[in-house]
Scaffold this active site. Structure first.
Site, short mmCIF file in Angstrom:
data_model
loop_
_atom_site.label_atom_id
_atom_site.label_comp_id
_atom_site.label_asym_id
_atom_site.label_seq_id
_atom_site.Cartn_x
_atom_site.Cartn_y
_atom_site.Cartn_z
N HIS A 22 74.53 38.91 62.73
CA HIS A 22 74.75 39.70 63.95
C HIS A 22 73.61 40.85 64.00
CE1 HIS A 22 79.35 38.97 64.13
NE2 HIS A 22 78.67 37.87 64.11
N GLU A 43 73.55 43.86 64.08
CA GLU A 43 73.29 45.01 63.23
C GLU A 43 72.70 44.76 61.96
OE1 GLU A 43 77.43 45.50 65.55
OE2 GLU A 43 75.96 43.86 64.86
N THR A 67 76.84 20.60 102.41
CA THR A 67 76.08 20.17 101.24
C THR A 67 75.67 18.78 100.93
OG1 THR A 67 78.41 19.68 100.41
CG2 THR A 67 77.94 21.98 100.15
N SER A 86 72.92 14.04 99.30
CA SER A 86 72.45 15.49 98.88
C SER A 86 71.29 15.78 98.36
CB SER A 86 73.76 16.13 98.46
OG SER A 86 73.76 15.90 96.83
N TRP A 127 67.47 15.97 97.99
CA TRP A 127 67.61 17.13 97.68
C TRP A 127 67.65 18.09 98.83
CZ3 TRP A 127 68.99 17.89 92.68
CH2 TRP A 127 68.11 17.00 91.85
N ARG A 186 72.46 27.54 84.68
CA ARG A 186 72.90 26.53 83.71
C ARG A 186 72.80 26.87 82.34
NH1 ARG A 186 71.42 20.17 85.86
NH2 ARG A 186 72.80 20.09 87.69
N ASP A 218 76.40 11.27 93.24
CA ASP A 218 74.99 11.91 93.00
C ASP A 218 74.62 11.28 91.49
OD1 ASP A 218 75.26 13.19 95.28
OD2 ASP A 218 75.64 15.29 94.35
N GLU A 247 79.63 22.76 89.44
CA GLU A 247 78.74 22.12 90.61
C GLU A 247 79.32 20.95 91.00
OE1 GLU A 247 74.64 21.40 89.16
OE2 GLU A 247 74.76 23.51 87.98
N LEU A 280 87.02 19.89 94.89
CA LEU A 280 87.04 20.67 93.43
C LEU A 280 86.80 22.08 93.76
CD1 LEU A 280 87.67 21.03 90.45
CD2 LEU A 280 85.01 20.45 90.23
#
Length: 355
Positions: free
Chosen positions: A54, A56, A165, A172, A174, A188, A204, A287, A292
């Site tokens: 850790h 510390e 989108t 999609s 880009w 990410r 995709d 994503e 969703l």
């Protein structure tokens, strides 16, 4: 409680150290520590990876004998229990630390004040609350998992100026430019897991990996697939270990399948986020597509929106960002607070949270 200008200076330094573990400490919190004696920094460190020392301990090792009589500035209450590593409280006491200044109390029920109590019992002067908001922001996912039993959930969308989108046929790639895509890969990299829906996988064929920025680990890949429609050769399954939540039993090569149906035969999203928390997921990046996205928002599970808007128009027939029910009054609209806004090449990035 009043803190000096020097206290603030050293805590800023500790927070900067903690941020160096932004992409690596999962499922542990990001923690930094600075040891100061007679106005001089004698040791510092941060938690780099789960299972390793850790913050510390790293700071104490760098300080050596100079730690005796020093003040420890740490961004999170020192741990008091045996986990993968021994308690930091014992190490601080044995090293002769005389004062501990912490940004915040540890929300982990295994600690939650016990670390402070052990230090005070050993005669160490303990103070907390210095730059607590900054420390919480740095560990927003860890705090969420410990206090709410679910990850901090960010929903990322790349859209046109008219809020679309993808084309109606699903294309999609880009919408946004390379600067925006590189920026999104930074989100990410800090996430513990990336989740999408089976519709996005079919349309995709994403990899859901970090590629545009340096990253020592890859986040867990998660698919919500109610009817097991993910193609067996999908890129997201490459290498194995992908977690798939479904409403029906079956097999999918390269996937760890979890069957979690609702009474209506859909995937239980509340159960999904609870299971992800149980697996140590602090920050979840979604994503997905409109379906969703909308389902998560209707369930009240979205904490933050990451919106990348490109200067183009795709028209009314293109696919939208969120599948949400129609409103008949503006008073029904969910209000958001924009907490970040910036230009990324020709595109605009907005980060917003629900009020």
């Amino acid at each position: 409680m009043t803190f000096s200008a020097a206290d603030q200076e050293y805590m800023v330094r500790a927070l900067r150290l903690a941020a160096q573990g932004l992409n690596t400490t999962t499922p542990n919190p990001r923690v930094g520590c600075v040891l100061v004696k007679d106005g001089v920094v004698v040791g510092e460190g941060w938690h780099e990876r789960a299972g390793e020392p850790h913050a510390e301990i790293n700071a104490l090792r760098r300080a050596g004998d100079a730690a005796r009589g020093a003040i420890a500035y740490v961004t999170l209450e020192p741990c008091s229990h045996h986990g993968r590593t021994p308690p930091c409280t014992e190490a601080l006491v044995e090293a002769g630390i005389v004062r501990v200044v912490a940004a915040m109390r540890d929300p982990n029920p295994l600690v939650a004040g016990e670390g402070f109590a052990q230090l005070m019992l050993a005669g160490v002067d303990v103070e907390s609350g210095l730059m607590e908001d900054d420390a919480r922001k740095l560990n927003v996912g860890f705090v969420s998992r410990m206090t709410r039993g679910r990850p901090w959930i960010r929903l990322k969308v790349a859209a046109s100026l008219d809020g679309k989108t993808a084309l109606m046929n699903g294309r999609s790639q880009w919408i946004t430019g390379p600067e925006a895509r590189r920026h999104a890969h930074g989100w990410r990299a800090r996430s513990c897991a990336i989740m999408t829906g089976s519709g996005t996988v079919v349309d995709d064929d994403p990899s859901l990996t970090v590629r545009e920025v340096p990253c020592a680990r890859q986040p867990l890949r998660v698919i919500v697939d109610g009817r097991l429609q993910t193609p067996p050769m999908a890129k997201v399954l490459a290498g194995g270990g992908t977690l798939v939540f479904s409403a029906m039993d079956g097999t999918l090569p390269g996937a760890d399948l979890v069957v979690m149906p609702t009474s209506s035969g859909k995937v239980d999203l509340l159960g999904v986020v609870s299971e992800l928390a149980r697996r140590g997921i602090n920050e979840l990046l979604v994503e997905g597509g409109a379906r969703l996205n909308g389902a998560l928002m209707r369930a009240g599970l979205v904490d933050e929106l990451l919106i990348y808007q490109a200067p183009m128009l795709l028209g009314d027939q293109a696919r939208g960002m969120f599948d949400l029910p129609e409103l008949v009054d503006l008073e029904q609209a969910r209000r958001l607070e924009v907490v970040e806004r910036r230009a990324l090449g020709p595109d605009i990035f907005l980060r917003a949270r629900f009020r």
